[in-house]
Design an enzyme around this catalytic site. Structure first.
Site, PDB file in Angstrom:
ATOM      1  N   SER A 254     -16.251  52.488   3.524  1.00 13.26           N
ATOM      2  CA  SER A 254     -14.935  52.783   2.982  1.00 13.26           C
ATOM      3  C   SER A 254     -14.461  51.593   2.169  1.00 13.26           C
ATOM      4  O   SER A 254     -15.133  50.566   2.113  1.00 13.26           O
ATOM      5  CB  SER A 254     -13.944  53.064   4.118  1.00 13.26           C
ATOM      6  OG  SER A 254     -13.592  51.831   4.718  1.00 13.26           O
ATOM      7  N   LYS A 255     -13.295  51.744   1.584  1.00 17.21           N
ATOM      8  CA  LYS A 255     -12.752  50.688   0.725  1.00 17.21           C
ATOM      9  C   LYS A 255     -12.647  49.342   1.442  1.00 17.21           C
ATOM     10  O   LYS A 255     -12.668  48.301   0.811  1.00 17.21           O
ATOM     11  CB  LYS A 255     -11.374  51.100   0.210  1.00 17.21           C
ATOM     12  CG  LYS A 255     -11.450  52.282  -0.748  1.00 17.21           C
ATOM     13  CD  LYS A 255     -10.350  52.231  -1.806  1.00 17.21           C
ATOM     14  CE  LYS A 255     -10.446  53.391  -2.786  1.00 17.21           C
ATOM     15  NZ  LYS A 255      -9.815  54.616  -2.232  1.00 17.21           N
TER      16      LYS A 255
END
Ligand code: GLU
Ligand code: ZN
Length: 494
Positions: A254-255
Site C-alpha cells: 500500500s501507499k
C-alpha cells in the site's frame, strides 16, 4: 483448446503494481500459448468511475507496450470491450434467468431493506442480509407492485442447502456452504445497471475466456460465480487466483510502503522494461535463478506452473537495482533522450537544444549514467551545472570535525594547486595526488580538502565525483565558483 484470457480492471483508481502484474501475467500467458489477450473495462460502478482512471489504464498499458487482441470495432482499430456499452445484453440474460426460475424480481424499497438491516443488528440475528422476501411473491402481488410503478431489481435464487465447490489451479478446491453465500444477491439493479457479478460472468462466458487469472481478493466471489454459471447452464473457466503482492513487512502493498501506482513509478523515471521485468518476478520465477527477462522472453517463457503459491514480496530496492541495470544498458544517445524531459521540467534545458547544450547534455549523460537509480535522479545530480550554487550554510564547507578557519585555509591552498594543475593540463590523478598530500600537510583527512572544493562547485556535500564535476563545469566556471566561495568564507571567518 485456444487460450483466451482477459484483464478486467474497473477504472476507479490509478493502475497499481498488483493490477499491472495481473495484466502482465494474463498477457504473457496468452502470448506464450499462442492465445488471445482481451482487455475489458468493467465500468459498471458509475459512482466510483473516473475518466482519469480510464485514461491512466490506456497510458499504462501503452507505456508497457501491452496490446490486446480483440474488441468491438467502433470505426477503426478495435477499442477494448467496455461493459457500459453492453447493458442490453446483461438485462437480456438476467431476464432469461427469471424466465428459467433461477432468479426473481424483488420490489423491496431501500427503506424496507434498511429497516431489515437495523432489525437484524438489534436482534443480533444469525441471518444477515436480504431475507428473500420476494422469492415467493404471488403473481397478484407482483402485479400490484408493478401497477404501483415500483421498479424491481433482479436477484439470484441461491440454493439454501448444499455446498458449492470451485477448483483453483493454485489453491486447489475451495468449498463453501451455499447458505454462507450472499443471500440472493442483486444481479440487475432497478435502473438497469448490472452488478459486477452478473456482468463479469456473462462477459467471461460470451468472450470464451478459458482461464481467469485475477487477484486473490476475488476468491470470496468464486462460489457465487459458480452458482451463476450453473444457473445459466454454462461451463465455468479455469480459475487461477494470484497470490497477493505484499510489502517487506508482510502487509498488503500500500501507499505506506512507497509508490504503488505505475504513474508514480513512471514519473520518477523507472523504465518500462525494468518495471515489467521486476513485477513479473513478484510471484513467478522461471528456474529460481535467472533474473533478467525481456518482454519478448516473457512472451515465450511464461507458464502457470511456475506461479508461486506464497504471496509475492515487492522489494523497492530490488526494483531500483533492476532499473539501474537497464539504464546502463542504454546507449548514451538513448539515455540522453530519456533524461531531457527531466532537465526540461527542472528548467535546466529547453526542449530545442543548441549545439553547445546538446554537447553539454551528452557529457552529462555519460557521467551520470553509472549513478542513476531512476531517471529523475539526474535533476539533483546536475543542478550545479545549470544553477549557481547558493551556499546557504557556510558550515557545509567544513568537513566533520574541521574548523571553518581551517576549511578556508585548505580551500585557499587547494585552489592554488588545482588552478595550477588545470593550467598545465596535468592528469587528474596527479592533481588529486597533490591534493591528498596537502591534506596530510594540513593534518586533515582527505575529505577536509575535498569537501570545501565540492561545496564551492556544487553548493552541496554530495555530488558527482570531483573531477567529473570540474570537467562538466569547465575551468572558468570552476575557478570563478571557488573564488566566490573563498570571498564568502573570508567574510565569515575574519
Ligand atoms: N473488475 C474487477 C477488478 O477490478 C475484475 C475482477 C476479475 O478479474 O474478475 O478487479
Ligand atoms: Zn424483495
Amino acid at each position: 483448446m485456444e487460450v483466451r484470457v482477459r484483464y478486467a480492471p474497473s477504472p476507479t483508481g490509478l493502475q497499481h503494481i498488483g493490477g499491472v502484474r495481473t495484466a502482465l501475467f494474463n498477457y504473457f500467458f496468452a502470448r506464450a500459448n499462442g492465445g488471445k489477450f482481451i482487455l475489458r473495462v468493467e465500468d459498471t460502478d458509475r459512482e466510483r468511475y473516473s475518466d482519469e482512471s480510464l485514461q491512466d489504464l490506456y497510458d499504462t498499458l501503452s507505456w508497457l507496450g501491452i496490446t490486446w487482441d480483440e474488441g468491438p470495432v467502433v470505426g477503426g482499430p478495435f477499442g477494448p470491450y467496455v461493459q457500459s456499452e453492453r447493458f442490453a445484453l446483461y438485462r437480456q440474460y438476467a431476464e432469461q434467468l427469471v424466465r428459467d426460475g433461477k432468479a426473481y424480481y424483488c420490489y423491496c424499497t431501500p427503506e424496507r431493506l434498511e429497516a431489515l438491516r437495523v432489525k437484524q443488528q438489534a436482534e443480533k440475528s444469525e441471518q444477515q442480509g436480504y431475507d428473500r422476501h420476494c422469492r415467493h411473491l404471488t403473481e397478484e402481488m407482483r402485479f400490484e407492485y408493478e401497477k404501483a410503478g415500483i421498479k424491481p431489481v433482479i436477484r439470484l435464487k441461491v440454493p439454501t442447502e448444499g455446498k458449492t465447490t470451485f477448483h483453483d489451479v493454485l489453491m486447489g478446491d475451495i468449498t463453501r456452504r451455499n447458505r454462507d453465500v450472499s443471500p440472493d444477491p442483486v444481479l440487475l439493479k432497478s435502473d438497469g445497471f448490472p452488478t459486477y457479478h452478473l456482468a463479469n460472468v456473462i462477459d467471461d462466458h460470451m468472450m470464451g475466456i478459458t482461464h481467469i487469472m485475477r487477484a486473490q481478493e476475488w476468491i470470496p466471489s468464486g462460489p457465487l460465480h459458480i452458482l451463476l454459471y450453473e444457473a445459466f447452464g454454462w461451463e465455468p473457466p479455469l480459475y487461477c487466483h494470484l497470490p497477493m503482492v505484499m510489502g517487506k513487512d508482510g502487509q498488503k502493498l500500500s501507499k505506506r510502503h512507497g509508490s504503488t501506482s505505475v504513474r508514480d513509478f513512471r514519473s520518477k523515471g523507472y523504465l518500462p522494461e525494468a518495471l515489467m521485468n521486476y513485477v513479473s518476478l513478484v510471484g513467478w520465477s522461471y528456474d529460481g535463478q535467472r533474473e533478467f527477462f525481456s518482454k519478448d522472453d516473457l512472451e515465450h517463457l511464461f507458464c502457470l506452473e511456475k506461479i508461486n503459491k506464497a504471496p509475492g514480496v515487492f522489494d523497492y530496492k530490488k526494483l531500483d537495482w533492476f532499473n539501474g541495470q537497464y539504464i546502463r544498458q542504454k546507449s548514451d544517445e538513448e539515455l540522453a533522450q530519456l533524461l531531457l524531459p527531466y532537465l526540461e521540467d527542472a528548467g535546466f534545458l529547453p526542449s530545442e537544444l543548441s549545439a553547445s547544450q546538446q554537447e553539454k547534455l551528452m557529457r552529462l549523460t555519460s557521467v551520470v549514467k553509472e549513478r542513476l537509480k531512476v531517471l529523475g535522479d539526474v535533476v539533483e545530480l546536475s543542478r550545479f551545472l545549470f544553477e549557481e550554487p547558493m551556499y546557504e550554510d557556510v558550515n557545509l564547507f567544513a568537513a566533520k570535525g574541521v574548523q571553518l578557519s581551517d576549511a578556508l585555509e585548505a580551500l585557499e591552498k587547494a585552489y592554488a594547486i588545482l588552478r595550477d594543475g588545470l593550467d598545465r593540463k596535468l592528469e587528474h590523478a596527479a592533481i588529486e595526488q597533490s591534493l591528498t598530500e596537502l591534506a596530510t600537510q594540513l593534518n586533515l583527512k582527505v575529505n577536509g580538502v575535498f569537501m570545501p572544493i565540492r561545496v564551492a562547485l556544487t553548493g552541496s556535500t554530495v555530488s558527482l565525483p570531483l573531477f567529473d564535476s570540474i570537467n562538466l563545469l569547465g575551468q572558468d566556471a570552476t575557478c570563478a565558483r571557488i573564488e566566490n566561495a573563498l570571498a564568502l568564507l573570508k567574510r565569515e571567518v575574519r
